[in-house]
Write a protein that holds these residues in place. Structure first.
Motif, PDB file in Angstrom:
ATOM      1  N   LEU A  85      -1.536  12.915 -11.154  1.00  0.00           N
ATOM      2  CA  LEU A  85      -0.140  12.898 -10.729  1.00  0.00           C
ATOM      3  C   LEU A  85      -0.013  12.798  -9.209  1.00  0.00           C
ATOM      4  N   GLU A  86      -0.875  13.498  -8.486  1.00  0.00           N
ATOM      5  CA  GLU A  86      -0.820  13.457  -7.024  1.00  0.00           C
ATOM      6  C   GLU A  86      -1.220  12.075  -6.496  1.00  0.00           C
ATOM      7  N   ILE A  87      -2.227  11.479  -7.098  1.00  0.00           N
ATOM      8  CA  ILE A  87      -2.616  10.110  -6.715  1.00  0.00           C
ATOM      9  C   ILE A  87      -1.426   9.168  -6.913  1.00  0.00           C
ATOM     10  N   VAL A  88      -0.833   9.218  -8.102  1.00  0.00           N
ATOM     11  CA  VAL A  88       0.287   8.326  -8.422  1.00  0.00           C
ATOM     12  C   VAL A  88       1.477   8.604  -7.504  1.00  0.00           C
ATOM     13  N   ARG A  89       1.755   9.882  -7.237  1.00  0.00           N
ATOM     14  CA  ARG A  89       2.873  10.226  -6.350  1.00  0.00           C
ATOM     15  C   ARG A  89       2.672   9.624  -4.963  1.00  0.00           C
ATOM     16  N   ARG A  90       1.473   9.762  -4.433  1.00  0.00           N
ATOM     17  CA  ARG A  90       1.207   9.244  -3.081  1.00  0.00           C
ATOM     18  C   ARG A  90       1.217   7.717  -3.053  1.00  0.00           C
ATOM     19  N   PHE A  91       0.693   7.091  -4.105  1.00  0.00           N
ATOM     20  CA  PHE A  91       0.779   5.632  -4.188  1.00  0.00           C
ATOM     21  C   PHE A  91       2.249   5.211  -4.230  1.00  0.00           C
ATOM     22  N   ASN A  92       3.061   5.924  -5.012  1.00  0.00           N
ATOM     23  CA  ASN A  92       4.482   5.588  -5.102  1.00  0.00           C
ATOM     24  C   ASN A  92       5.181   5.703  -3.753  1.00  0.00           C
ATOM     25  N   GLU A  93       4.788   6.680  -2.946  1.00  0.00           N
ATOM     26  CA  GLU A  93       5.354   6.795  -1.599  1.00  0.00           C
ATOM     27  C   GLU A  93       5.039   5.540  -0.784  1.00  0.00           C
ATOM     28  N   GLN A  94       3.793   5.083  -0.855  1.00  0.00           N
ATOM     29  CA  GLN A  94       3.407   3.877  -0.123  1.00  0.00           C
ATOM     30  C   GLN A  94       4.104   2.641  -0.686  1.00  0.00           C
ATOM     31  N   ILE A  95       4.224   2.583  -1.990  1.00  0.00           N
ATOM     32  CA  ILE A  95       4.910   1.464  -2.632  1.00  0.00           C
ATOM     33  C   ILE A  95       6.345   1.376  -2.129  1.00  0.00           C
ATOM     34  N   GLU A  96       7.023   2.512  -2.013  1.00  0.00           N
ATOM     35  CA  GLU A  96       8.405   2.521  -1.497  1.00  0.00           C
ATOM     36  C   GLU A  96       8.459   2.044  -0.050  1.00  0.00           C
ATOM     37  N   ILE A  97       7.487   2.439   0.756  1.00  0.00           N
ATOM     38  CA  ILE A  97       7.435   1.982   2.146  1.00  0.00           C
ATOM     39  C   ILE A  97       7.295   0.464   2.185  1.00  0.00           C
ATOM     40  N   TYR A  98       6.400  -0.074   1.368  1.00  0.00           N
ATOM     41  CA  TYR A  98       6.203  -1.527   1.332  1.00  0.00           C
ATOM     42  C   TYR A  98       7.443  -2.243   0.789  1.00  0.00           C
ATOM     43  N   ARG A  99       8.124  -1.641  -0.163  1.00  0.00           N
ATOM     44  CA  ARG A  99       9.349  -2.260  -0.706  1.00  0.00           C
ATOM     45  C   ARG A  99      10.450  -2.346   0.344  1.00  0.00           C
ATOM     46  N   ARG A 100      10.568  -1.314   1.169  1.00  0.00           N
ATOM     47  CA  ARG A 100      11.665  -1.231   2.141  1.00  0.00           C
ATOM     48  C   ARG A 100      11.399  -1.981   3.434  1.00  0.00           C
ATOM     49  N   ASP A 101      10.144  -2.214   3.760  1.00  0.00           N
ATOM     50  CA  ASP A 101       9.799  -2.752   5.074  1.00  0.00           C
ATOM     51  C   ASP A 101       9.421  -4.230   4.977  1.00  0.00           C
ATOM     52  N   ASP A 102      10.394  -5.097   5.211  1.00  0.00           N
ATOM     53  CA  ASP A 102      10.143  -6.535   5.138  1.00  0.00           C
ATOM     54  C   ASP A 102       9.199  -7.032   6.228  1.00  0.00           C
ATOM     55  N   VAL A 103       9.138  -6.338   7.338  1.00  0.00           N
ATOM     56  CA  VAL A 103       8.222  -6.742   8.403  1.00  0.00           C
ATOM     57  C   VAL A 103       6.787  -6.416   8.002  1.00  0.00           C
ATOM     58  N   LEU A 104       6.593  -5.260   7.396  1.00  0.00           N
ATOM     59  CA  LEU A 104       5.263  -4.833   6.959  1.00  0.00           C
ATOM     60  C   LEU A 104       4.731  -5.738   5.860  1.00  0.00           C
ATOM     61  N   ASP A 105       5.594  -6.128   4.935  1.00  0.00           N
ATOM     62  CA  ASP A 105       5.151  -6.870   3.743  1.00  0.00           C
ATOM     63  C   ASP A 105       6.244  -7.847   3.300  1.00  0.00           C
ATOM     64  N   PRO A 106       6.459  -8.923   4.065  1.00  0.00           N
ATOM     65  CA  PRO A 106       7.610  -9.789   3.796  1.00  0.00           C
ATOM     66  C   PRO A 106       7.588 -10.481   2.428  1.00  0.00           C
ATOM     67  N   ASP A 107       6.423 -10.759   1.888  1.00  0.00           N
ATOM     68  CA  ASP A 107       6.343 -11.499   0.628  1.00  0.00           C
ATOM     69  C   ASP A 107       5.800 -10.673  -0.540  1.00  0.00           C
ATOM     70  N   GLY A 108       5.568  -9.395  -0.330  1.00  0.00           N
ATOM     71  CA  GLY A 108       5.162  -8.513  -1.422  1.00  0.00           C
ATOM     72  C   GLY A 108       3.677  -8.488  -1.746  1.00  0.00           C
ATOM     73  N   TYR A 109       2.837  -9.061  -0.906  1.00  0.00           N
ATOM     74  CA  TYR A 109       1.406  -9.068  -1.201  1.00  0.00           C
ATOM     75  C   TYR A 109       0.771  -7.683  -1.064  1.00  0.00           C
ATOM     76  N   GLY A 110       1.209  -6.911  -0.091  1.00  0.00           N
ATOM     77  CA  GLY A 110       0.694  -5.545   0.052  1.00  0.00           C
ATOM     78  C   GLY A 110       1.114  -4.683  -1.127  1.00  0.00           C
ATOM     79  N   LEU A 111       2.338  -4.858  -1.545  1.00  0.00           N
ATOM     80  CA  LEU A 111       2.865  -4.155  -2.710  1.00  0.00           C
ATOM     81  C   LEU A 111       2.024  -4.476  -3.945  1.00  0.00           C
ATOM     82  N   GLY A 112       1.749  -5.745  -4.145  1.00  0.00           N
ATOM     83  CA  GLY A 112       0.921  -6.164  -5.271  1.00  0.00           C
ATOM     84  C   GLY A 112      -0.484  -5.591  -5.211  1.00  0.00           C
ATOM     85  N   THR A 113      -1.020  -5.477  -4.013  1.00  0.00           N
ATOM     86  CA  THR A 113      -2.357  -4.899  -3.839  1.00  0.00           C
ATOM     87  C   THR A 113      -2.370  -3.439  -4.275  1.00  0.00           C
ATOM     88  N   LEU A 114      -1.355  -2.684  -3.883  1.00  0.00           N
ATOM     89  CA  LEU A 114      -1.280  -1.276  -4.297  1.00  0.00           C
ATOM     90  C   LEU A 114      -1.154  -1.154  -5.815  1.00  0.00           C
TER      91      LEU A 114
END
Length: 126
Positions: A85-114
């Motif tokens: 649960l803690e692994i998934v929770r922390r991954f979900n936090e990063q996933i949300e960061i990647y979803r919200r930050d178009d500069v960090l991940d404009p095309d969703g490749y980082g999101l897909g990697t996670l």
């Protein structure tokens, strides 16, 4: 070429599903680490062909680095379900960061990697 020191996803995943108690966390960590290695290798190949991939490989490497930080940070002495649960929770936090930050991940490749690292280790982001 596969490096001999890298964990193998299929054996790690098959092992953690069958072992009760404390060893399960170690095996899940190995499975996550193996998935991160695979994603890192794919990203490195893309970095060698920036004329086609642009910054995609660099974005994916950044996502792999975030995943490795999570994998290394979660305490192995948690109960197995709490560890998962803690692994998934922390991954979900990063996933949300990647979803919200178009500069960090404009095309969703980082999101897909996670997502791929979780999926390859047998976990869901839900």
């Amino acid at each position: 070429m596969k490096k001999t020191h890298d964990p193998d996803i299929s054996s790690a995943r098959a092992g953690y599903e069958a072992i009760p108690g404390g060893k399960i966390n170690h095996l899940l960590k190995d499975s996550l680490a193996a998935a991160a290695v695979e994603e890192s290798e794919k990203a490195a190949q893309k970095m060698q062909n920036t004329s086609y991939w642009g910054d995609v490989g660099f974005i994916e490497v950044g996502a792999v680095e975030r995943a490795r930080e999570i994998i290394d940070a979660v305490l192995l002495d948690l109960a197995p379900e709490a560890y998962r649960l803690e692994i998934v929770r922390r991954f979900n936090e990063q996933i949300e960061i990647y979803r919200r930050d178009d500069v960090l991940d404009p095309d969703g490749y980082g999101l897909g990697t996670l997502y791929d690292i979780l999926r390859k280790a047998g976990l869901s982001h839900d």
